[in-house]
Scaffold this motif. Structure first.
Motif, PDB file in Angstrom:
ATOM      1  N   ILE A 297     -88.383  54.217 -49.245  1.00 50.90           N
ATOM      2  CA  ILE A 297     -87.676  53.139 -48.516  1.00 50.90           C
ATOM      3  C   ILE A 297     -87.251  53.563 -47.099  1.00 50.90           C
ATOM      4  O   ILE A 297     -87.460  52.828 -46.142  1.00 50.90           O
ATOM      5  CB  ILE A 297     -86.428  52.693 -49.325  1.00 50.90           C
ATOM      6  CG1 ILE A 297     -86.880  52.060 -50.629  1.00 50.90           C
ATOM      7  CG2 ILE A 297     -85.518  51.803 -48.490  1.00 50.90           C
ATOM      8  CD1 ILE A 297     -86.564  50.614 -50.849  1.00 50.90           C
ATOM      9  N   GLU A 298     -86.702  54.783 -46.982  1.00 52.85           N
ATOM     10  CA  GLU A 298     -86.170  55.179 -45.665  1.00 52.85           C
ATOM     11  C   GLU A 298     -87.278  55.386 -44.641  1.00 52.85           C
ATOM     12  O   GLU A 298     -87.048  55.336 -43.440  1.00 52.85           O
ATOM     13  CB  GLU A 298     -85.239  56.398 -45.779  1.00 52.85           C
ATOM     14  CG  GLU A 298     -85.837  57.703 -46.252  1.00 52.85           C
ATOM     15  CD  GLU A 298     -86.212  57.787 -47.748  1.00 52.85           C
ATOM     16  OE1 GLU A 298     -85.982  56.802 -48.497  1.00 52.85           O
ATOM     17  OE2 GLU A 298     -86.766  58.813 -48.157  1.00 52.85           O
ATOM     18  N   LYS A 299     -88.525  55.568 -45.115  1.00 53.16           N
ATOM     19  CA  LYS A 299     -89.637  55.747 -44.169  1.00 53.16           C
ATOM     20  C   LYS A 299     -90.327  54.415 -43.864  1.00 53.16           C
ATOM     21  O   LYS A 299     -91.211  54.341 -43.015  1.00 53.16           O
ATOM     22  CB  LYS A 299     -90.680  56.702 -44.771  1.00 53.16           C
ATOM     23  CG  LYS A 299     -90.223  58.124 -44.960  1.00 53.16           C
ATOM     24  CD  LYS A 299     -91.110  59.065 -44.130  1.00 53.16           C
ATOM     25  CE  LYS A 299     -90.540  60.443 -43.962  1.00 53.16           C
ATOM     26  NZ  LYS A 299     -90.616  61.270 -45.159  1.00 53.16           N
ATOM     27  N   GLN A 300     -89.951  53.357 -44.602  1.00 48.93           N
ATOM     28  CA  GLN A 300     -90.615  52.069 -44.398  1.00 48.93           C
ATOM     29  C   GLN A 300     -90.146  51.407 -43.103  1.00 48.93           C
ATOM     30  O   GLN A 300     -89.038  51.668 -42.620  1.00 48.93           O
ATOM     31  CB  GLN A 300     -90.311  51.129 -45.570  1.00 48.93           C
ATOM     32  CG  GLN A 300     -91.015  51.537 -46.836  1.00 48.93           C
ATOM     33  CD  GLN A 300     -90.695  50.612 -48.018  1.00 48.93           C
ATOM     34  OE1 GLN A 300     -90.150  49.519 -47.845  1.00 48.93           O
ATOM     35  NE2 GLN A 300     -91.024  51.073 -49.205  1.00 48.93           N
ATOM     36  N   PRO A 302     -88.495  48.396 -41.089  1.00 49.02           N
ATOM     37  CA  PRO A 302     -87.392  47.552 -41.579  1.00 49.02           C
ATOM     38  C   PRO A 302     -87.856  46.200 -42.130  1.00 49.02           C
ATOM     39  O   PRO A 302     -87.138  45.578 -42.928  1.00 49.02           O
ATOM     40  CB  PRO A 302     -86.511  47.337 -40.343  1.00 49.02           C
ATOM     41  CG  PRO A 302     -87.059  48.196 -39.272  1.00 49.02           C
ATOM     42  CD  PRO A 302     -88.306  48.859 -39.722  1.00 49.02           C
ATOM     43  N   ARG A 307     -87.604  47.558 -48.427  1.00 48.93           N
ATOM     44  CA  ARG A 307     -86.489  48.000 -47.593  1.00 48.93           C
ATOM     45  C   ARG A 307     -85.630  46.784 -47.207  1.00 48.93           C
ATOM     46  O   ARG A 307     -84.409  46.810 -47.320  1.00 48.93           O
ATOM     47  CB  ARG A 307     -87.028  48.707 -46.348  1.00 48.93           C
ATOM     48  CG  ARG A 307     -85.940  49.142 -45.412  1.00 48.93           C
ATOM     49  CD  ARG A 307     -86.423  50.174 -44.428  1.00 48.93           C
ATOM     50  NE  ARG A 307     -85.365  50.522 -43.495  1.00 48.93           N
ATOM     51  CZ  ARG A 307     -85.458  51.471 -42.594  1.00 48.93           C
ATOM     52  NH1 ARG A 307     -86.566  52.172 -42.493  1.00 48.93           N
ATOM     53  NH2 ARG A 307     -84.465  51.728 -41.781  1.00 48.93           N
ATOM     54  N   SER A 310     -83.656  45.390 -50.177  1.00 47.03           N
ATOM     55  CA  SER A 310     -83.073  46.353 -51.118  1.00 47.03           C
ATOM     56  C   SER A 310     -81.662  45.958 -51.572  1.00 47.03           C
ATOM     57  O   SER A 310     -81.321  46.106 -52.752  1.00 47.03           O
ATOM     58  CB  SER A 310     -83.103  47.764 -50.549  1.00 47.03           C
ATOM     59  OG  SER A 310     -82.307  47.814 -49.402  1.00 47.03           O
ATOM     60  N   ASP A 405     -84.448  55.875 -35.801  1.00 49.32           N
ATOM     61  CA  ASP A 405     -83.406  55.215 -36.600  1.00 49.32           C
ATOM     62  C   ASP A 405     -82.747  54.088 -35.808  1.00 49.32           C
ATOM     63  O   ASP A 405     -82.452  53.019 -36.350  1.00 49.32           O
ATOM     64  CB  ASP A 405     -82.336  56.227 -37.032  1.00 49.32           C
ATOM     65  CG  ASP A 405     -82.879  57.135 -38.122  1.00 49.32           C
ATOM     66  OD1 ASP A 405     -84.000  56.850 -38.618  1.00 49.32           O
ATOM     67  OD2 ASP A 405     -82.210  58.127 -38.455  1.00 49.32           O
ATOM     68  N   SER A 409     -82.678  50.180 -36.841  1.00 51.98           N
ATOM     69  CA  SER A 409     -81.414  49.456 -37.044  1.00 51.98           C
ATOM     70  C   SER A 409     -81.371  48.197 -36.186  1.00 51.98           C
ATOM     71  O   SER A 409     -80.882  47.156 -36.625  1.00 51.98           O
ATOM     72  CB  SER A 409     -80.203  50.290 -36.643  1.00 51.98           C
ATOM     73  OG  SER A 409     -80.242  51.482 -37.288  1.00 51.98           O
TER      74      SER A 409
END
Ligand code: HC3
Length: 418
Positions: A297-300, A302, A307, A310, A405, A409
């Motif tokens: 998920i964290e590499k997908q 946004p 993700r 979630s 990141d 975001s």
């Protein structure tokens, strides 16, 4: 409480709102997204994920590339199509005890993944290309053979005794040829379905009507679906025949069985079936399936489905309906605002992997559509356009560096309200 108990309590009105749901279905306006389903029927999986159901068995998907005889190739395509039906239409009810209401994807939602097995790497790209009307497009490529499936679909629902769903859209399978520069093309229509078991609080899918696969090499397959009647018949049944296009009576192969259980392929017409006409058979219980791999998920990106949804999916798992409502509405509000901004700025949402085919008429639909009653325009008015995979866009996407990141975001805030 297990899911069967849950369902029967719900159907009896035991603390849940299944009765109210049934009443609301009776005045159903055809908009599946607007159905307010009781909690136990909600799923945290978005419809963009459903595109992966086309390739549970990559070696079966890629097999036609290794066959040089056109009739046998067409048969392998028919076999692959039939092997996909169980996961497409019965996997949720087998896993959870009932069909679920999937998440309604937002425009631009992505679901990306790959299968890795003895067929090599097979890539999946699925994108929500239209929101009003909702339409999902997909492209699946087996890299070693070049066998490629692309398509798009939407659903038109109506109520008569139960929820009936007509699938709009089509799929095109391209199989590179060993004897020609031109690949073989197979145009595929999608079956209609309806929901059974509504009254008992345990809905499941039954397929009905007929669907077709017709090829540029001159073969057509017709698949007739039927279910369990009052007096006879087995659920999830089908009979299929493969014949030279336009010569439905000259059956080369026939296939029959249950798409959730097993089926047999025989040469010739069904009336001659015997042990000696048996060509092949399929029993899903005896087959291995290849799991789809998706990025953590964290590499997908946004906008990738798991993700983006979630928080909603976690709230569904916990049964926290208030949080489900709040998290869903964050996404819906942010999406409405994004569309409003685009309108003011005079721009349109850019699809990442697909484009509307504007050089109409489409070659595949023009050549192959008439044999199976598909219109040249591909029902584009009901799917926001006639969608085709755009290899140039896909190449550009592949070349994009991983988002930082901060960038991720910013996208999540602007487009999903997160
Ligand atoms: C009708 C459906 C949404 C659409 C699903 C489709 C047609 C999507 C494309 C896939 O390739 C095949 C497929 C399989 C299942 C289809 C879903 C089944 C139920 C769902 C409705 C929106 C939900 C109806 C609510 C209820 C009562 C079942 O919970």
């Amino acid at each position: 409480m297990d899911s069967a108990q849950q369902n029967s309590n719900a159907a009896a009105g035991g603390g849940s709102s299944w009765g109210a749901f049934l009443k609301s279905i009776a005045s159903f306006n055809g908009d599946l997204a607007s159905l307010t389903a009781p909690p136990f029927i909600l799923s945290g999986t978005s419809l963009t994920e459903f595109s992966s159901y086309w390739c549970e068995h990559p070696p079966v998907f890629a097999a036609p590339a290794k066959e040089s005889d056109p009739a046998k190739r067409a048969l392998l395509v028919l076999k692959w199509f039939l092997t996909t039906l169980k996961q497409q239409y019965a996997s949720r009810s087998e896993q959870y005890g009932n069909e679920k209401k999937p998440l309604n994807p937002f425009l631009g939602e992505l679901f990306l993944g790959k299968w890795e097995d003895e067929a090599g790497v097979t890539e999946l790209i699925s994108e929500q290309v239209s929101h009003h009307p909702p339409a999902t497009a997909y492209n699946i490529t087996n890299l070693p053979t070049g066998v490629r499936l692309e398509g798009y679909n939407a659903q038109k629902a109506s109520f008569s005794k139960t929820i009936n769903i007509k699938q709009i859209g089509h799929a095109v399978l391209t199989v590179p040829s060993s004897t020609s520069d031109q690949p073989d093309t197979f145009l595929i229509t999608l079956p209609s379905l309806h929901i059974e078991g509504l009254i008992f609080g345990s809905p499941f899918i039954e397929l009905d009507g007929a669907s077709y696969i017709t090829s540029s090499t001159g073969y057509t397959a017709k698949i007739d679906y039927s279910g369990k009647g009052w007096l006879s018949g087995k659920k999830n049944s089908f009979v299929a025949s493969l014949y030279p296009t336009g010569k439905e009576k000259e059956v080369l192969y026939n296939v029959s069985g249950q798409w959730t259980k097993s089926f047999e392929i025989h040469s010739g017409a069904a009336k001659h079936n015997s042990k000696s006409t048996l060509v092949d058979s399929w029993d899903p219980e005896k087959q291995q399936h290849t799991p789809l791999t998706v990025a953590p998920i964290e590499k997908q990106h946004p906008l990738e489905s798991r993700r983006a949804w979630s928080k909603v999916a976690n709230a569904i798992l916990k049964g926290d309906l208030e949080a489900v409502g709040q998290e869903k509405s964050r996404i819906e509000v942010a999406q409405r605002e994004a569309r409003a901004r685009e309108k003011v700025e005079g721009r349109m949402w850019q699809r990442r992997y697909f484009s509307v085919y504007t050089d109409a008429p489409d070659r595949v639909l023009t050549q192959l559509g008439p044999a199976i009653g598909l219109a040249e325009h591909g029902d584009a008015d009901k799917t926001g356009g006639l969608w085709r995979f755009d290899a140039t866009k896909a190449e550009k996407e592949r070349g994009q560096p991983q988002l930082s990141d901060e960038e991720a975001s910013k996208i999540a805030k602007e487009l999903l309200g997160q």
